[in-house]
Design a protein around this motif. Structure first.
Motif, PDB file in Angstrom:
ATOM      1  N   ASN A   1       0.821  -1.207   0.000  1.00 43.80           N
ATOM      2  CA  ASN A   1       0.000   0.000   0.000  1.00 43.80           C
ATOM      3  C   ASN A   1       0.859   1.264   0.000  1.00 43.80           C
ATOM      4  N   THR A   2       2.012   1.200   0.643  1.00 43.81           N
ATOM      5  CA  THR A   2       2.910   2.362   0.646  1.00 43.81           C
ATOM      6  C   THR A   2       3.445   2.629  -0.756  1.00 43.81           C
ATOM      7  N   THR A   3       3.806   1.552  -1.473  1.00 44.05           N
ATOM      8  CA  THR A   3       4.259   1.720  -2.859  1.00 44.05           C
ATOM      9  C   THR A   3       3.131   2.268  -3.722  1.00 44.05           C
ATOM     10  N   ARG A   4       1.937   1.754  -3.550  1.00 44.21           N
ATOM     11  CA  ARG A   4       0.788   2.234  -4.320  1.00 44.21           C
ATOM     12  C   ARG A   4       0.501   3.704  -3.987  1.00 44.21           C
ATOM     13  N   LEU A   5       0.663   4.070  -2.720  1.00 47.33           N
ATOM     14  CA  LEU A   5       0.461   5.460  -2.300  1.00 47.33           C
ATOM     15  C   LEU A   5       1.461   6.380  -2.997  1.00 47.33           C
ATOM     16  N   ALA A   6       2.719   5.958  -3.024  1.00 46.63           N
ATOM     17  CA  ALA A   6       3.750   6.773  -3.669  1.00 46.63           C
ATOM     18  C   ALA A   6       3.464   6.941  -5.163  1.00 46.63           C
ATOM     19  N   VAL A   7       3.042   5.860  -5.815  1.00 44.91           N
ATOM     20  CA  VAL A   7       2.726   5.930  -7.238  1.00 44.91           C
ATOM     21  C   VAL A   7       1.538   6.867  -7.478  1.00 44.91           C
ATOM     22  N   ALA A   8       0.528   6.765  -6.623  1.00 42.59           N
ATOM     23  CA  ALA A   8      -0.653   7.626  -6.759  1.00 42.59           C
ATOM     24  C   ALA A   8      -0.277   9.100  -6.605  1.00 42.59           C
ATOM     25  N   VAL A   9       0.598   9.385  -5.642  1.00 45.40           N
ATOM     26  CA  VAL A   9       1.052  10.765  -5.452  1.00 45.40           C
ATOM     27  C   VAL A   9       1.826  11.228  -6.680  1.00 45.40           C
ATOM     28  N   GLY A  10       2.716  10.374  -7.185  1.00 45.47           N
ATOM     29  CA  GLY A  10       3.524  10.722  -8.347  1.00 45.47           C
ATOM     30  C   GLY A  10       2.694  10.967  -9.588  1.00 45.47           C
ATOM     31  N   GLU A  11       1.581  10.257  -9.709  1.00 44.79           N
ATOM     32  CA  GLU A  11       0.722  10.404 -10.881  1.00 44.79           C
ATOM     33  C   GLU A  11      -0.378  11.441 -10.674  1.00 44.79           C
ATOM     34  N   GLY A  12      -0.378  12.070  -9.501  1.00 48.04           N
ATOM     35  CA  GLY A  12      -1.376  13.099  -9.242  1.00 48.04           C
ATOM     36  C   GLY A  12      -2.772  12.578  -9.006  1.00 48.04           C
TER      37      GLY A  12
END
Length: 238
Positions: free
Chosen positions: A61-72
């Motif tokens: 979930n932390t990796t998914r969170l980082a990706v979501a932030v990076g993709e806006g």
């Protein structure tokens, strides 16, 4: 004529009994840790297949969170951040609950089952987001149920760290360096793998109500915990 047995002859059977007792305690602790990891794996698989979210695998979930932030993707990032927060709160609440209930191990495991059942009920009523949060909270609680076995720290849901320590233990053993009980680390990973397979099969057979299977398993484990001698639980659990 009553001759007293020499002290050394008395100590030998006592030492043997202590070793046997310790082995039994350790086997019980490892077995219960494996069962709780199985519960976590089952619940994680059910949550992923039903809701598309990890409910105990916070590294993912932390990796998914980082990706979501990076993709806006603000809404998705907020959702994932909430999952991580609720998981942390579940761990904290578990420690407080164990303290307030006098370290009664069966109660914390029973609470996990009750919260899982609540999550299943919320899902049936259409409150899918609340249901996911309830299940994540339960997975935070379950980590308090077993924290160490025979003085060896174990994480019920932290299989990445367990695999890393297992691999390093093999390396130390191969080079002849002190490695301790490195083989213990494979226990939670194995339990989670088996549980995840069971969770996938449960979802294939039952759909979303499969979470009630996980709740029932937690209830059974609470009963088993109540049958374990209190002095063993104090030393090995929570």
């Amino acid at each position: 004529m009553n001759a007293q047995m020499p002290p050394r002859k008395l100590e030998a059977p006592r030492a043997h009994r202590r070793r046997v007792l310790r082995r039994r305690q350790m086997a019980t602790g490892l077995g219960f840790a494996a069962a709780l990891s199985c519960l976590a794996g089952m619940t994680d698989a059910i949550g992923f297949l039903v809701a598309g979210d990890f409910v105990s695998f916070m590294s993912g979930n932390t990796t998914r969170l980082a990706v979501a932030v990076g993709e806006g993707l603000g809404a998705q990032a907020l959702h994932l951040a909430l999952l991580v927060l609720v998981f942390v709160v579940g761990n904290s609440a578990g420690v407080v609950f164990v303290h307030l209930t006098g370290r009664r191990h069966a109660l914390i495991v029973g609470l996990v089952g009750a919260v899982l059942a609540l999550g299943g009920t919320l899902h049936l009523l259409g409150f899918t987001r609340a249901a996911t949060l309830a299940v994540v909270f339960a997975m935070g609680l379950v980590n308090v149920a077993v924290e160490r076995v025979d003085g060896h720290a174990l994480g019920v849901t932290y299989v990445t760290g367990a695999l890393s320590r297992f691999g390093r233990g093999i390396g130390r053993w191969l080079v002849g360096a002190p490695s301790g009980r490195w083989w213990i680390e494979i226990v939670p990973w194995t339990g989670m793998l088996v549980g995840a397979v069971m969770g996938a099969l449960a979802v294939a057979a039952l759909g979303p109500p499969a979470i009630f299977v996980a709740a029932a398993l937690a209830g059974c484990l609470a009963v088993v915990s109540g049958l374990i001698p209190q002095r063993w639980r104090r030393h090995y659990f929570g």
